[in-house]
Write a protein that holds these residues in place. Structure first.
Motif, PDB file in Angstrom:
ATOM      1  N   ILE A   1     -10.906 107.115 -13.775  1.00 12.37           N
ATOM      2  CA  ILE A   1     -11.154 108.439 -13.900  1.00 12.37           C
ATOM      3  C   ILE A   1     -12.203 109.004 -15.217  1.00 12.37           C
ATOM      4  N   ALA A   2     -13.156 109.586 -14.947  1.00 12.71           N
ATOM      5  CA  ALA A   2     -13.968 109.989 -16.052  1.00 12.71           C
ATOM      6  C   ALA A   2     -13.333 110.985 -16.861  1.00 12.71           C
ATOM      7  N   ALA A   3     -13.553 111.160 -17.905  1.00 12.62           N
ATOM      8  CA  ALA A   3     -12.835 112.106 -19.046  1.00 12.62           C
ATOM      9  C   ALA A   3     -13.236 113.425 -18.267  1.00 12.62           C
ATOM     10  N   GLY A   4     -12.011 114.315 -18.227  1.00  9.52           N
ATOM     11  CA  GLY A   4     -12.256 115.728 -17.623  1.00  9.52           C
ATOM     12  C   GLY A   4     -12.453 115.767 -16.111  1.00  9.52           C
ATOM     13  N   ASN A   5     -12.395 114.583 -15.633  1.00 12.42           N
ATOM     14  CA  ASN A   5     -12.585 114.570 -14.032  1.00 12.42           C
ATOM     15  C   ASN A   5     -11.056 114.362 -13.364  1.00 12.42           C
ATOM     16  N   ARG A   6     -11.182 114.328 -12.180  1.00 12.65           N
ATOM     17  CA  ARG A   6      -9.678 114.378 -11.261  1.00 12.65           C
ATOM     18  C   ARG A   6      -9.982 113.619  -9.944  1.00 12.65           C
ATOM     19  N   VAL A   7      -8.937 113.150  -9.632  1.00  9.74           N
ATOM     20  CA  VAL A   7      -9.025 112.439  -7.993  1.00  9.74           C
ATOM     21  C   VAL A   7      -7.669 112.745  -7.568  1.00  9.74           C
ATOM     22  N   THR A   8      -7.617 113.069  -6.075  1.00  2.44           N
ATOM     23  CA  THR A   8      -6.807 113.249  -5.339  1.00  2.44           C
ATOM     24  C   THR A   8      -6.248 112.258  -4.244  1.00  2.44           C
ATOM     25  N   ALA A   9      -4.707 112.062  -4.495  1.00  2.00           N
ATOM     26  CA  ALA A   9      -4.160 110.830  -3.594  1.00  2.00           C
ATOM     27  C   ALA A   9      -3.360 111.555  -2.596  1.00  2.00           C
ATOM     28  N   THR A  10      -2.764 110.790  -1.827  1.00  2.00           N
ATOM     29  CA  THR A  10      -1.801 111.474  -0.759  1.00  2.00           C
ATOM     30  C   THR A  10      -0.572 110.526  -0.660  1.00  2.00           C
TER      31      THR A  10
ATOM     32  N   PRO B   1       8.766 111.348  -9.644  1.00  2.00           N
ATOM     33  CA  PRO B   1       9.848 111.299  -8.826  1.00  2.00           C
ATOM     34  C   PRO B   1       9.616 111.825  -7.373  1.00  2.00           C
ATOM     35  N   LEU B   2      10.142 111.050  -6.070  1.00  2.00           N
ATOM     36  CA  LEU B   2      10.003 111.529  -4.860  1.00  2.00           C
ATOM     37  C   LEU B   2      11.181 111.712  -4.123  1.00  2.00           C
ATOM     38  N   THR B   3      11.289 112.658  -3.279  1.00  2.00           N
ATOM     39  CA  THR B   3      12.498 112.992  -2.762  1.00  2.00           C
ATOM     40  C   THR B   3      12.305 113.550  -1.383  1.00  2.00           C
ATOM     41  N   GLY B   4      13.067 113.251  -0.306  1.00  2.00           N
ATOM     42  CA  GLY B   4      13.002 113.883   0.900  1.00  2.00           C
ATOM     43  C   GLY B   4      14.302 113.831   1.709  1.00  2.00           C
TER      44      GLY B   4
ATOM     45  N   LEU C   1      -1.190 114.512  -4.369  1.00  2.00           N
ATOM     46  CA  LEU C   1      -1.154 114.535  -5.975  1.00  2.00           C
ATOM     47  C   LEU C   1      -2.311 114.531  -6.510  1.00  2.00           C
ATOM     48  N   THR C   2      -2.645 114.960  -7.679  1.00  2.41           N
ATOM     49  CA  THR C   2      -3.696 114.981  -8.446  1.00  2.41           C
ATOM     50  C   THR C   2      -3.729 114.348  -9.789  1.00  2.41           C
ATOM     51  N   LEU C   3      -4.665 113.501  -9.590  1.00 10.33           N
ATOM     52  CA  LEU C   3      -4.712 112.562 -11.092  1.00 10.33           C
ATOM     53  C   LEU C   3      -5.895 113.032 -12.139  1.00 10.33           C
ATOM     54  N   SER C   4      -5.574 113.212 -13.157  1.00  9.24           N
ATOM     55  CA  SER C   4      -6.684 113.490 -14.123  1.00  9.24           C
ATOM     56  C   SER C   4      -6.728 112.842 -15.652  1.00  9.24           C
TER      57      SER C   4
ATOM     58  N   ILE D   1      -3.389 110.537 -19.110  1.00  4.60           N
ATOM     59  CA  ILE D   1      -3.542 110.617 -17.829  1.00  4.60           C
ATOM     60  C   ILE D   1      -2.529 111.824 -17.450  1.00  4.60           C
ATOM     61  N   GLY D   2      -2.921 112.726 -16.368  1.00  2.26           N
ATOM     62  CA  GLY D   2      -2.233 113.797 -15.992  1.00  2.26           C
ATOM     63  C   GLY D   2      -2.005 113.502 -14.532  1.00  2.26           C
ATOM     64  N   VAL D   3      -0.626 113.922 -14.181  1.00  2.00           N
ATOM     65  CA  VAL D   3      -0.436 113.678 -12.706  1.00  2.00           C
ATOM     66  C   VAL D   3       0.194 115.297 -12.434  1.00  2.00           C
ATOM     67  N   ALA D   4      -0.228 115.763 -11.265  1.00  2.00           N
ATOM     68  CA  ALA D   4       0.021 116.959 -10.608  1.00  2.00           C
ATOM     69  C   ALA D   4       0.331 116.978  -9.326  1.00  2.00           C
ATOM     70  N   PRO D   5       1.592 117.604  -8.880  1.00  2.00           N
ATOM     71  CA  PRO D   5       2.572 118.039  -9.798  1.00  2.00           C
ATOM     72  C   PRO D   5       3.248 116.903 -10.208  1.00  2.00           C
ATOM     73  N   SER D   6       4.276 117.301 -11.056  1.00  3.84           N
ATOM     74  CA  SER D   6       5.136 116.238 -11.723  1.00  3.84           C
ATOM     75  C   SER D   6       6.070 115.617 -10.752  1.00  3.84           C
TER      76      SER D   6
END
Length: 314
Positions: free
Chosen positions: A186-195, A224-227, A154-157, A132-137
């Protein structure tokens, strides 16, 4: 004169085998096949067509093969082939190790060519790990007014196979994950977006971790989350822009700390107007703003031209 009968007999003897040779003929199409690259442990079938091109019925009586990675499909024997008829011969490649493998198929029949040999080959490749990929890290929300929400995407792939996310955990109540219903595959090669929404409860730096649990080999995946929570001050940046010439449903506002970015989205929800007030500013700081337009298909335009805003010192 006595030699002529002998010549006639010899000619007849030569012609007879040629006439009989076309009576039964088993042909393959193709007679060789390469399966290409196949993952280890995965089966790939190919169909070879067998045809009786002769004038009499023939029977395929036995089959044999060489090569452990190859096997027969559904092809019960004996097989009867009438003149001009064809049948499909399935053969399977299931690689056991990485690298090229060769094999041979042999069919025996009562045709004039009783032994038919076909060549096959294929290459076994190692199974790639499903990840699974998460962008940005990581996500940095920058300065946000206490009690006001700010959002980042966030984009998950999924790579090398489908990935099912079973849960997502955030270890702070100031950060919330939205836009994805779990469990999610998430299907192989696909991606979803979360907020991710950051709503500071007090002034100062806030940090947390967002952890995705899935069936991927690199699970768990942590972001990691910062604010920084800032008190509402006397200053704000009032932004206005021209409406898009295209049909859009709203706008997103982005802010950066230097010209050219990187920029972070500062409006928590899509802005349907052509103005925005940024109250999460610090006296004496300089900010750079850009705007994007979003259409009904949730497609976002490129960044607008950049605007620099200098906030007066306290």
């Amino acid at each position: 004169m006595q030699f002529f009968p002998r010549m006639a007999i010899a000619l007849v003897a030569l012609v007879l085998p040629l006439a009989g040779a076309s009576a039964q003929q088993l042909q393959c199409n193709p007679c060789s096949h390469g399966y290409g690259r196949v993952q280890i442990g995965v089966s790939k079938q190919y169909i070879i067509q067998l045809t009786n091109t002769g004038s009499r019925t023939l029977h395929i009586l036995s089959k044999s093969k060489k090569g452990q990675a190859f096997s027969f499909g559904n092809f019960p024997l004996p097989v009867t082939l009438r003149p001009g008829k064809s049948t499909q011969f399935p053969f399977i490649f299931r690689p056991l190790v990485a690298g090229k493998t060769t094999g041979t198929i042999t069919l025996l029949s009562d045709a004039r060519n009783p032994k038919l040999v076909m060549n096959v080959w294929g290459t076994g490749v190692a199974v790639s790990a499903v990840t699974i990929g998460v962008a940005p890290s990581s996500l940095n929300f920058g300065n946000v007014v206490v009690g006001s929400p700010a959002s980042l995407k966030l984009t998950l792939s999924a790579s090398n196979g489908p990935v099912t996310i079973s849960s997502a955990q955030v270890n702070s109540t100031e950060f919330v994950l939205l836009g994805i219903v779990l469990p999610k595959t998430i299907a192989a090669g696909n991606r979803v977006t979360a907020t991710v929404i950051f709503t500071p409860k007090a002034s100062g730096t806030a940090s947390a971790s967002l952890t995705f649990i899935s069936d991927a080999t690199n699970s768990p995946s942590t972001v990691p989350l910062t604010g920084i929570g800032v008190a509402a001050g006397a200053h704000s940046a009032d932004l206005n822009w021209d409406p898009s010439k295209d049909i859009v449903i709203g706008y997103n506002v982005y802010r950066g700390g230097k010209t050219g970015g990187p920029y972070s989205q500062i409006n928590p929800v899509l802005d349907s107007t052509t103005s925005y007030t940024d109250s999460a500013v610090t006296g004496g700081a300089t900010y750079f703003y850009v705007v994007t337009a979003v259409n009904a298909a949730n497609q976002e335009s490129p960044f607008s031209n950049e605007v620099r805003v200098i906030i007066p010192s306290p």
